[in-house]
Design a protein around this motif. Structure first.
Motif, PDB file in Angstrom:
ATOM      1  N   GLN A  49      -5.046  13.901   7.954  1.00 64.98           N
ATOM      2  CA  GLN A  49      -6.086  12.871   8.322  1.00 64.98           C
ATOM      3  C   GLN A  49      -6.239  11.828   7.000  1.00 64.98           C
ATOM      4  O   GLN A  49      -6.632  10.579   7.144  1.00 64.98           O
ATOM      5  CB  GLN A  49      -7.527  13.641   8.197  1.00 64.98           C
ATOM      6  CG  GLN A  49      -7.783  14.336   9.536  1.00 64.98           C
ATOM      7  CD  GLN A  49      -8.920  15.644   9.621  1.00 64.98           C
ATOM      8  OE1 GLN A  49      -9.083  16.005   8.544  1.00 64.98           O
ATOM      9  NE2 GLN A  49      -9.684  15.626  10.588  1.00 64.98           N
ATOM     10  N   ALA A  50      -5.817  12.376   5.811  1.00 64.66           N
ATOM     11  CA  ALA A  50      -5.753  11.008   4.609  1.00 64.66           C
ATOM     12  C   ALA A  50      -4.598  10.337   5.262  1.00 64.66           C
ATOM     13  O   ALA A  50      -4.710   8.828   4.820  1.00 64.66           O
ATOM     14  CB  ALA A  50      -5.156  12.013   3.383  1.00 64.66           C
ATOM     15  N   GLN A  51      -3.741  10.628   5.643  1.00 61.64           N
ATOM     16  CA  GLN A  51      -2.456   9.471   6.007  1.00 61.64           C
ATOM     17  C   GLN A  51      -3.010   8.613   7.139  1.00 61.64           C
ATOM     18  O   GLN A  51      -2.768   7.407   6.949  1.00 61.64           O
ATOM     19  CB  GLN A  51      -1.308  10.438   6.461  1.00 61.64           C
ATOM     20  CG  GLN A  51      -0.477  11.031   5.429  1.00 61.64           C
ATOM     21  CD  GLN A  51       0.732  11.820   6.021  1.00 61.64           C
ATOM     22  OE1 GLN A  51       0.633  12.441   7.115  1.00 61.64           O
ATOM     23  NE2 GLN A  51       1.642  12.154   5.201  1.00 61.64           N
ATOM     24  N   GLU A  52      -3.770   9.291   8.137  1.00 60.06           N
ATOM     25  CA  GLU A  52      -4.363   8.451   9.071  1.00 60.06           C
ATOM     26  C   GLU A  52      -5.342   7.342   8.549  1.00 60.06           C
ATOM     27  O   GLU A  52      -5.183   6.029   8.798  1.00 60.06           O
ATOM     28  CB  GLU A  52      -5.082   9.146  10.204  1.00 60.06           C
ATOM     29  CG  GLU A  52      -5.513   8.453  11.477  1.00 60.06           C
ATOM     30  CD  GLU A  52      -5.882   9.417  12.491  1.00 60.06           C
ATOM     31  OE1 GLU A  52      -7.096   9.110  13.156  1.00 60.06           O
ATOM     32  OE2 GLU A  52      -5.436  10.416  12.787  1.00 60.06           O
ATOM     33  N   ALA A  53      -6.291   7.837   7.627  1.00 64.13           N
ATOM     34  CA  ALA A  53      -7.273   6.979   7.102  1.00 64.13           C
ATOM     35  C   ALA A  53      -6.628   5.955   6.048  1.00 64.13           C
ATOM     36  O   ALA A  53      -6.999   4.712   6.122  1.00 64.13           O
ATOM     37  CB  ALA A  53      -8.099   7.854   6.167  1.00 64.13           C
ATOM     38  N   MET A  54      -5.383   6.173   5.397  1.00 63.59           N
ATOM     39  CA  MET A  54      -4.705   5.153   4.572  1.00 63.59           C
ATOM     40  C   MET A  54      -3.975   4.205   5.434  1.00 63.59           C
ATOM     41  O   MET A  54      -4.091   3.097   5.285  1.00 63.59           O
ATOM     42  CB  MET A  54      -3.536   6.069   3.857  1.00 63.59           C
ATOM     43  CG  MET A  54      -2.892   5.064   2.826  1.00 63.59           C
ATOM     44  SD  MET A  54      -1.745   6.260   1.884  1.00 63.59           S
ATOM     45  CE  MET A  54      -0.757   4.837   1.224  1.00 63.59           C
ATOM     46  N   LEU A  55      -3.635   4.644   6.549  1.00 69.99           N
ATOM     47  CA  LEU A  55      -2.836   3.653   7.440  1.00 69.99           C
ATOM     48  C   LEU A  55      -3.960   2.744   7.907  1.00 69.99           C
ATOM     49  O   LEU A  55      -3.617   1.312   8.399  1.00 69.99           O
ATOM     50  CB  LEU A  55      -2.148   4.191   8.711  1.00 69.99           C
ATOM     51  CG  LEU A  55      -0.767   5.091   7.924  1.00 69.99           C
ATOM     52  CD1 LEU A  55      -0.227   5.742   9.343  1.00 69.99           C
ATOM     53  CD2 LEU A  55       0.296   3.998   7.536  1.00 69.99           C
ATOM     54  N   GLY A  56      -5.297   2.924   8.310  1.00 71.31           N
ATOM     55  CA  GLY A  56      -6.068   2.304   8.670  1.00 71.31           C
ATOM     56  C   GLY A  56      -7.018   1.534   7.733  1.00 71.31           C
ATOM     57  O   GLY A  56      -7.778   0.764   7.838  1.00 71.31           O
TER      58      GLY A  56
END
Length: 76
Positions: A49-56
């Motif tokens: 979820q952290a990676q997804e948020a960072m990409l967003g």
């Protein structure tokens, strides 16, 4: 009271675990070293979820999930 906690958590998490590729890599390394179990699964989900948020571009959300992953990896 829960609304107050949710409002404060992202700001606190951003200070504890800055959202960066380096911090994500460190956290992933810690999780890899963990014994298999519920804590490891929770930590892996938080990192994803952290990676997804960072990409967003949602850095405070990323930091919050990264902090949760670090806490999950520290709990035995």
């Amino acid at each position: 009271m829960a609304a107050v906690a949710y409002a404060v958590v992202p700001a606190t998490a951003a200070k504890m675990a800055g959202c960066s590729s380096e911090n994500l890599a460190k956290t992933e390394s810690m999780i890899e070293a963990m014994a298999d179990g519920e804590g490891k699964i929770v930590a892996q989900k938080e990192v994803a979820q952290a990676q997804e948020a960072m990409l967003g571009g949602k850095m405070s959300v990323c930091a919050m999930h990264l902090s949760k992953a670090m806490h999950a990896s520290a709990v035995k």
